[in-house]
Design an enzyme around this catalytic site. Structure first.
Site, PDB file in Angstrom:
ATOM      1  CG  HIS A  59      -1.847   1.141   1.321  1.00  0.00           C
ATOM      2  ND1 HIS A  59      -3.139   1.110   0.847  1.00  0.00           N
ATOM      3  CD2 HIS A  59      -1.668   2.374   1.849  1.00  0.00           C
ATOM      4  CE1 HIS A  59      -3.712   2.284   1.073  1.00  0.00           C
ATOM      5  NE2 HIS A  59      -2.839   3.063   1.690  1.00  0.00           N
ATOM      6  CD  GLU A  60       1.327   3.757   3.605  1.00  0.00           C
ATOM      7  OE1 GLU A  60       1.589   4.805   2.969  1.00  0.00           O
ATOM      8  OE2 GLU A  60       0.270   3.607   4.234  1.00  0.00           O
ATOM      9  CG  HIS A  63       0.000   5.818  -0.933  1.00  0.00           C
ATOM     10  ND1 HIS A  63      -1.060   6.129  -1.750  1.00  0.00           N
ATOM     11  CD2 HIS A  63      -0.549   5.395   0.238  1.00  0.00           C
ATOM     12  CE1 HIS A  63      -2.202   5.911  -1.105  1.00  0.00           C
ATOM     13  NE2 HIS A  63      -1.910   5.456   0.099  1.00  0.00           N
ATOM     14  CG  HIS A  69      -6.273   5.912  -0.255  1.00  0.00           C
ATOM     15  ND1 HIS A  69      -6.354   6.928   0.657  1.00  0.00           N
ATOM     16  CD2 HIS A  69      -5.319   5.078   0.209  1.00  0.00           C
ATOM     17  CE1 HIS A  69      -5.486   6.716   1.634  1.00  0.00           C
ATOM     18  NE2 HIS A  69      -4.846   5.590   1.378  1.00  0.00           N
ATOM     19  CB  CYS A  70      -8.429   1.521  -4.812  1.00  0.00           C
ATOM     20  SG  CYS A  70      -9.436   0.745  -6.088  1.00  0.00           S
ATOM     21  CB  CYS A  75      -8.252  -2.387  -4.135  1.00  0.00           C
ATOM     22  SG  CYS A  75      -6.636  -2.022  -4.818  1.00  0.00           S
ATOM     23  CB  CYS A  94      -8.632  -3.567  -7.805  1.00  0.00           C
ATOM     24  SG  CYS A  94      -8.192  -1.870  -8.254  1.00  0.00           S
TER      25      CYS A  94
END
Length: 144
Positions: A59-60, A63, A69-70, A75, A94
């Site tokens: 996630h990070e 970024h 963000h989705c 996701c 996703c």
């Protein structure tokens, strides 16, 4: 609650795995109050911390690469406001965000999934391994 933050435009990211330990309980009133409980299965705890940490890192780092963000699907890139929401999020990107990373980094999706399968197998992350197995079957059939 903050597990990680990343600012791609500044090339800076900060991650913390401390809240991902299932033996810790955190006060809802005071963020600094932590209690520990004994658990019976250290291997299960290790797998759970690894799974949660992998999600956070993906996630990070996404970024850092410029992926926001989705809002389209469940996701790994969904935002979260508390731990239970964070824990509910899927491990995987996703199709929209996977395509963004593929475009940014230029990797082959099938090879990426095969490498992820090996990683999950090595670290005994069975649910994730099974997801990759199903996904590979769908992708390879469509490619062939």
């Amino acid at each position: 609650f903050v597990a990680g933050m990343a600012a791609g435009n500044h090339r800076v990211g900060v991650f913390s795995f401390s809240r991902y330990d299932p033996t810790c309980t955190f006060s809802t009133e005071f963020w600094y109050e932590i209690s520990h409980c004994e658990t019976t299965d250290i291997d299960d705890n290790r797998c759970l911390v690894l799974q949660r940490s992998c999600k956070l890192l993906v996630h990070e780092v996404a970024h850092l690469l410029g992926v926001d963000h989705c809002i389209w699907y469940d996701c790994c890139m969904n935002g979260s406001g508390h731990l239970s929401e964070d824990f509910r999020q899927p491990m995987f990107l996703c199709p929209v965000d996977l395509n963004k990373l593929e475009t940014l980094c230029g990797f082959d999706v099938v090879n990426r999934y095969r490498n992820m399968y090996k990683f999950f197998e090595k670290h005994k992350l069975e649910e994730e391994k099974q997801w990759i197995e199903r996904r590979l079957k769908e992708i390879v059939i469509k490619i062939d």
